[in-house]
Scaffold this motif. Structure first.
Motif, PDB file in Angstrom:
ATOM      1  N   GLY A  49      -2.325   8.072  -2.604  1.00 32.70           N
ATOM      2  CA  GLY A  49      -3.714   7.907  -2.219  1.00 32.70           C
ATOM      3  C   GLY A  49      -3.997   6.644  -1.431  1.00 32.70           C
ATOM      4  O   GLY A  49      -5.133   6.163  -1.415  1.00 32.70           O
ATOM      5  N   TYR A  50      -2.978   6.119  -0.760  1.00 30.02           N
ATOM      6  CA  TYR A  50      -3.112   4.837  -0.046  1.00 30.02           C
ATOM      7  C   TYR A  50      -3.658   3.754  -0.976  1.00 30.02           C
ATOM      8  O   TYR A  50      -4.451   2.898  -0.572  1.00 30.02           O
ATOM      9  CB  TYR A  50      -3.982   4.982   1.204  1.00 30.02           C
ATOM     10  CG  TYR A  50      -3.193   5.520   2.378  1.00 30.02           C
ATOM     11  CD1 TYR A  50      -2.541   4.660   3.257  1.00 30.02           C
ATOM     12  CD2 TYR A  50      -3.069   6.891   2.590  1.00 30.02           C
ATOM     13  CE1 TYR A  50      -1.796   5.148   4.325  1.00 30.02           C
ATOM     14  CE2 TYR A  50      -2.325   7.393   3.649  1.00 30.02           C
ATOM     15  CZ  TYR A  50      -1.691   6.515   4.513  1.00 30.02           C
ATOM     16  OH  TYR A  50      -0.944   7.007   5.548  1.00 30.02           O
ATOM     17  N   SER A  51      -3.202   3.787  -2.221  1.00 35.58           N
ATOM     18  CA  SER A  51      -3.628   2.787  -3.195  1.00 35.58           C
ATOM     19  C   SER A  51      -2.854   1.491  -2.997  1.00 35.58           C
ATOM     20  O   SER A  51      -1.746   1.472  -2.456  1.00 35.58           O
ATOM     21  CB  SER A  51      -3.427   3.320  -4.624  1.00 35.58           C
ATOM     22  OG  SER A  51      -2.116   3.821  -4.795  1.00 35.58           O
ATOM     23  N   ASP A  52      -3.452   0.391  -3.427  1.00 34.79           N
ATOM     24  CA  ASP A  52      -2.866  -0.942  -3.284  1.00 34.79           C
ATOM     25  C   ASP A  52      -2.239  -1.374  -4.605  1.00 34.79           C
ATOM     26  O   ASP A  52      -2.849  -1.244  -5.678  1.00 34.79           O
ATOM     27  CB  ASP A  52      -3.934  -1.952  -2.863  1.00 34.79           C
ATOM     28  CG  ASP A  52      -4.506  -1.643  -1.485  1.00 34.79           C
ATOM     29  OD1 ASP A  52      -3.713  -1.262  -0.594  1.00 34.79           O
ATOM     30  OD2 ASP A  52      -5.728  -1.777  -1.301  1.00 34.79           O
ATOM     31  N   TRP A  53      -1.016  -1.929  -4.500  1.00 34.93           N
ATOM     32  CA  TRP A  53      -0.229  -2.301  -5.668  1.00 34.93           C
ATOM     33  C   TRP A  53       0.228  -3.743  -5.559  1.00 34.93           C
ATOM     34  O   TRP A  53       0.383  -4.274  -4.467  1.00 34.93           O
ATOM     35  CB  TRP A  53       0.980  -1.369  -5.809  1.00 34.93           C
ATOM     36  CG  TRP A  53       0.568   0.050  -6.052  1.00 34.93           C
ATOM     37  CD1 TRP A  53       0.014   0.921  -5.150  1.00 34.93           C
ATOM     38  CD2 TRP A  53       0.615   0.748  -7.289  1.00 34.93           C
ATOM     39  NE1 TRP A  53      -0.279   2.123  -5.740  1.00 34.93           N
ATOM     40  CE2 TRP A  53       0.077   2.051  -7.062  1.00 34.93           C
ATOM     41  CE3 TRP A  53       1.055   0.418  -8.567  1.00 34.93           C
ATOM     42  CZ2 TRP A  53      -0.017   3.001  -8.074  1.00 34.93           C
ATOM     43  CZ3 TRP A  53       0.966   1.376  -9.575  1.00 34.93           C
ATOM     44  CH2 TRP A  53       0.429   2.645  -9.326  1.00 34.93           C
TER      45      TRP A  53
ATOM     46  N   PRO B 160      -1.386  -1.297 -10.087  1.00 35.54           N
ATOM     47  CA  PRO B 160      -2.481  -1.235  -9.112  1.00 35.54           C
ATOM     48  C   PRO B 160      -3.244  -2.556  -9.079  1.00 35.54           C
ATOM     49  O   PRO B 160      -3.428  -3.204 -10.118  1.00 35.54           O
ATOM     50  CB  PRO B 160      -3.377  -0.109  -9.646  1.00 35.54           C
ATOM     51  CG  PRO B 160      -2.545   0.638 -10.630  1.00 35.54           C
ATOM     52  CD  PRO B 160      -1.565  -0.337 -11.194  1.00 35.54           C
TER      53      PRO B 160
ATOM     54  N   LEU C 144      -4.796   8.102  -7.526  1.00 31.70           N
ATOM     55  CA  LEU C 144      -3.534   8.559  -6.938  1.00 31.70           C
ATOM     56  C   LEU C 144      -3.716   9.802  -6.075  1.00 31.70           C
ATOM     57  O   LEU C 144      -3.012  10.009  -5.094  1.00 31.70           O
ATOM     58  CB  LEU C 144      -2.523   8.857  -8.054  1.00 31.70           C
ATOM     59  CG  LEU C 144      -2.231   7.715  -9.020  1.00 31.70           C
ATOM     60  CD1 LEU C 144      -1.259   8.178 -10.089  1.00 31.70           C
ATOM     61  CD2 LEU C 144      -1.696   6.492  -8.282  1.00 31.70           C
TER      62      LEU C 144
ATOM     63  N   THR D 216       0.853  -1.180   0.000  1.00 32.11           N
ATOM     64  CA  THR D 216       0.000   0.000   0.000  1.00 32.11           C
ATOM     65  C   THR D 216       0.891   1.233   0.000  1.00 32.11           C
ATOM     66  O   THR D 216       1.810   1.342   0.819  1.00 32.11           O
ATOM     67  CB  THR D 216      -0.917   0.014   1.238  1.00 32.11           C
ATOM     68  OG1 THR D 216      -1.760  -1.139   1.201  1.00 32.11           O
ATOM     69  CG2 THR D 216      -1.785   1.265   1.259  1.00 32.11           C
TER      70      THR D 216
ATOM     71  N   GLY E 156      -6.083   9.449 -11.640  1.00 30.88           N
ATOM     72  CA  GLY E 156      -5.943   8.017 -11.422  1.00 30.88           C
ATOM     73  C   GLY E 156      -5.052   7.422 -12.498  1.00 30.88           C
ATOM     74  O   GLY E 156      -4.719   8.076 -13.484  1.00 30.88           O
TER      75      GLY E 156
ATOM     76  N   TYR F 139      -6.382  -0.427 -11.669  1.00 31.76           N
ATOM     77  CA  TYR F 139      -6.694   1.010 -11.583  1.00 31.76           C
ATOM     78  C   TYR F 139      -6.526   1.480 -10.151  1.00 31.76           C
ATOM     79  O   TYR F 139      -6.874   0.768  -9.205  1.00 31.76           O
ATOM     80  CB  TYR F 139      -8.128   1.297 -12.034  1.00 31.76           C
ATOM     81  CG  TYR F 139      -8.516   2.747 -11.903  1.00 31.76           C
ATOM     82  CD1 TYR F 139      -8.038   3.694 -12.797  1.00 31.76           C
ATOM     83  CD2 TYR F 139      -9.334   3.182 -10.863  1.00 31.76           C
ATOM     84  CE1 TYR F 139      -8.375   5.030 -12.678  1.00 31.76           C
ATOM     85  CE2 TYR F 139      -9.682   4.513 -10.727  1.00 31.76           C
ATOM     86  CZ  TYR F 139      -9.191   5.438 -11.639  1.00 31.76           C
ATOM     87  OH  TYR F 139      -9.514   6.763 -11.506  1.00 31.76           O
ATOM     88  N   ALA F 140      -5.992   2.699  -9.997  1.00 31.05           N
ATOM     89  CA  ALA F 140      -5.858   3.301  -8.672  1.00 31.05           C
ATOM     90  C   ALA F 140      -6.068   4.799  -8.765  1.00 31.05           C
ATOM     91  O   ALA F 140      -5.627   5.442  -9.734  1.00 31.05           O
ATOM     92  CB  ALA F 140      -4.477   3.018  -8.085  1.00 31.05           C
TER      93      ALA F 140
END
Length: 203
Positions: free
Chosen positions: A26-30, A39, A46, A21, A199, A43-44
């Motif tokens: 943006g606390y996005s998960d990868w 991502p 950002l 993370t 994003g 998709y994430a």
């Protein structure tokens, strides 16, 4: 775990499927693909910001200060071998009376390329409030991090923007910015901004 993007391991040094993370994105998960990080689900978001505290008149072309907080897309994401595309959305409300020959504009980009992420340009003589939406889609066209932009707004799909091949140097280390301009050349037209977001699509 939660790992700053700059501190993440190289994707080829961890097992495929390893997840992290990224708090600065943006606390996005990868997830590791073995050749690059992507991502989860492709998709994430950002960066997304509520802009309802931002308003004013823009009689000349100027930056809407603080819209993207000078968010910087990391170089290794711009140059990802997965060939990312960046999606930008902005919404604002315009109030003012214009003649048919006047047009307002919103642009999203960087100081080096003010419309590389999106452009809305529309003539309007409406005397009531009108919502203006910017939607831009900017796709990688070379592994060196060069991009081609296109833009879709509330009124039309302008397709690939003429001359809008964006060099990596116009994006690398450059903060994202939003720009606006009234259709009128005075302060009789005003804006209230709703939100701005960026994003990434990447597999």
């Amino acid at each position: 775990g939660v790992i700053p993007w700059a501190s993440k391991p190289a994707s080829n040094t961890v097992p495929v499927g390893t997840r992290l993370t990224a708090p600065g994105l943006g606390y996005s998960d990868w997830v590791s693909k073995g050749t690059h990080w992507a991502p989860v689900d492709g998709y994430a978001v950002l960066k997304r910001k509520n802009l309802q505290s931002l308003s004013g008149a823009f009689p000349s072309f100027a930056e809407v200060l603080g819209a993207f907080d000078d968010f910087i897309i990391p170089d290794d994401l711009l140059q990802s071998p997965g060939a990312p595309s960046f999606e930008v959305r902005v919404q604002a409300r315009r109030l003012g009376t214009l003649s048919a020959a006047q047009a307002f504009t919103l642009q999203a980009g960087t100081a080096s390329a003010t419309n590389c992420f999106g452009l809305t340009y529309q003539q309007s003589s409406s005397s009531s409030t009108a919502v203006a939406r910017l939607y831009g889609y900017t796709s990688q066209i070379s592994s060196g991090g060069n991009y081609q932009g296109s833009s879709v707004d509330l009124y039309h799909d302008s397709g690939v923007m003429s001359g809008n091949t964006v060099a990596f140097s116009s994006l690398s280390g450059k903060g994202m910015k939003l720009y606006a301009q009234n259709g009128s050349t005075d302060t009789s037209e005003t804006w209230t901004f709703h939100y701005a977001m960026v994003g990434v699509h990447l597999w």
